[in-house]
Design a protein around this motif. Structure first.
Motif, PDB file in Angstrom:
ATOM      1  N   GLU A 238      43.234 -59.580  87.826  1.00 12.47           N
ATOM      2  CA  GLU A 238      43.933 -60.648  87.107  1.00 12.47           C
ATOM      3  C   GLU A 238      44.274 -61.763  88.084  1.00 12.47           C
ATOM      4  O   GLU A 238      44.910 -61.525  89.105  1.00 12.47           O
ATOM      5  N   ASP A 239      43.853 -63.005  87.762  1.00 15.01           N
ATOM      6  CA  ASP A 239      44.097 -64.116  88.683  1.00 15.01           C
ATOM      7  C   ASP A 239      45.445 -64.792  88.462  1.00 15.01           C
ATOM      8  O   ASP A 239      45.939 -65.512  89.330  1.00 15.01           O
ATOM      9  N   ASP A 240      46.094 -64.551  87.319  1.00 17.50           N
ATOM     10  CA  ASP A 240      47.380 -65.170  87.014  1.00 17.50           C
ATOM     11  C   ASP A 240      48.494 -64.345  87.658  1.00 17.50           C
ATOM     12  O   ASP A 240      48.720 -63.185  87.287  1.00 17.50           O
ATOM     13  N   ASP A 241      49.209 -64.934  88.621  1.00 26.21           N
ATOM     14  CA  ASP A 241      50.253 -64.211  89.351  1.00 26.21           C
ATOM     15  C   ASP A 241      51.372 -63.732  88.434  1.00 26.21           C
ATOM     16  O   ASP A 241      51.889 -62.619  88.598  1.00 26.21           O
TER      17      ASP A 241
ATOM     18  N   ARG B 167      42.707 -60.496  92.746  1.00 27.43           N
ATOM     19  CA  ARG B 167      42.776 -61.819  92.131  1.00 27.43           C
ATOM     20  C   ARG B 167      41.409 -62.374  91.770  1.00 27.43           C
ATOM     21  O   ARG B 167      41.297 -63.266  90.928  1.00 27.43           O
ATOM     22  N   THR B 168      40.370 -61.890  92.421  1.00 24.79           N
ATOM     23  CA  THR B 168      39.026 -62.421  92.232  1.00 24.79           C
ATOM     24  C   THR B 168      38.030 -61.285  92.002  1.00 24.79           C
ATOM     25  O   THR B 168      38.330 -60.106  92.253  1.00 24.79           O
TER      26      THR B 168
ATOM     27  N   LEU C  21      38.161 -65.228  85.499  1.00 24.60           N
ATOM     28  CA  LEU C  21      38.384 -65.199  86.949  1.00 24.60           C
ATOM     29  C   LEU C  21      37.833 -66.461  87.604  1.00 24.60           C
ATOM     30  O   LEU C  21      36.877 -67.063  87.096  1.00 24.60           O
ATOM     31  N   PRO C  22      38.415 -66.869  88.734  1.00 26.84           N
ATOM     32  CA  PRO C  22      38.032 -68.152  89.340  1.00 26.84           C
ATOM     33  C   PRO C  22      36.686 -68.154  90.039  1.00 26.84           C
ATOM     34  O   PRO C  22      36.085 -69.223  90.202  1.00 26.84           O
ATOM     35  N   ASP C  23      36.185 -67.004  90.470  1.00 27.93           N
ATOM     36  CA  ASP C  23      34.988 -67.000  91.304  1.00 27.93           C
ATOM     37  C   ASP C  23      33.761 -66.390  90.662  1.00 27.93           C
ATOM     38  O   ASP C  23      32.679 -66.406  91.242  1.00 27.93           O
TER      39      ASP C  23
END
Length: 220
Positions: A7-10, A31-32, A53-55
């Protein structure tokens, strides 16, 4: 049980980690997608996978994880499209839960997919251990320090369920569903009586621990 939270959202990850911790789960957070693949080397028991996810594309990550990981993957995402759900399941996900979700349903789904993956391991090791307590599922026999403990059918089923994952909290609803095959809230008193009897027969008062407002766990 160790859960890998991808999960990328803290904020979401922090809240989820806290809730799962209260239910007896250990957690690791990635996170990624790259961190998630690396974390598989820690042998988590289950993956909670967010698709945004960001990547990397979440579906591609699910496919890559399934190629090297044979334990449950539970996709947790805001995507509601039925085709997206089908695609995720076809790529190897074991279940698919749409945000926002009820935490009780999430816990129930975690236990459900864990149960479905458990038979292979239980066939090889039918005897479960928690400290001095041993539960032979096939022979339906329980011992404490090698001493046989005479249990009723329901008491044994309750102990066997808790011994499946010592330290993990099983909710009252889960226990009533599996051991008593009911969702009736009036059965709560029956469960409490059986827990009290089980503690007495085991001779270890804190072997079965109450987690207030949630359920019970077997002390590891």
């Amino acid at each position: 049980m160790l859960l890998l939270i991808v999960e990328d959202d803290d904020h979401v990850a922090s809240a989820l980690t806290a809730v799962l911790g209260r239910h007896g789960f250990d957690t690791e957070r990635a996170r990624t997608g790259a961190q998630a693949l690396e974390a598989l080397s820690h042998d988590p028991d289950l993956v909670l996978l967010d698709l945004g996810l960001p990547d990397t594309d979440g579906f591609d990550l699910c496919r890559r994880m399934r190629q090297r990981y044979d334990r449950p993957i539970l996709v947790v995402t805001a995507r509601t499209d039925t085709r997206a759900r089908i695609h995720g399941l076809n790529l190897g996900a074991d279940d698919y839960l749409v945000k926002p979700y009820d935490i009780g349903e999430l816990i129930a789904r975690i236990h459900a997919v864990a149960r479905r993956s458990a038979p292979r391991r239980e066939t090889a090791t039918p005897t479960r251990h928690a400290g001095p307590i041993s539960v032979d599922v096939d022979a339906r026999e329980a011992t404490v320090d090698g001493r046989p403990v005479q249990l009723t059918r329901k008491e044994f089923d309750l102990l066997a369920m808790l011994a499946r994952q010592p330290g993990v909290v099983f909710s009252r609803g889960q226990i009533l569903s599996e051991v008593w095959s009911t969702h009736w809230q009036g059965s709560q008193r029956t469960l409490e009586v059986h827990v009290a009897s089980l503690r007495t027969k085991l001779g270890i008062p804190d072997a079965v621990q109450t987690v207030r407002g949630v359920g019970y766990r077997l002390r590891p």
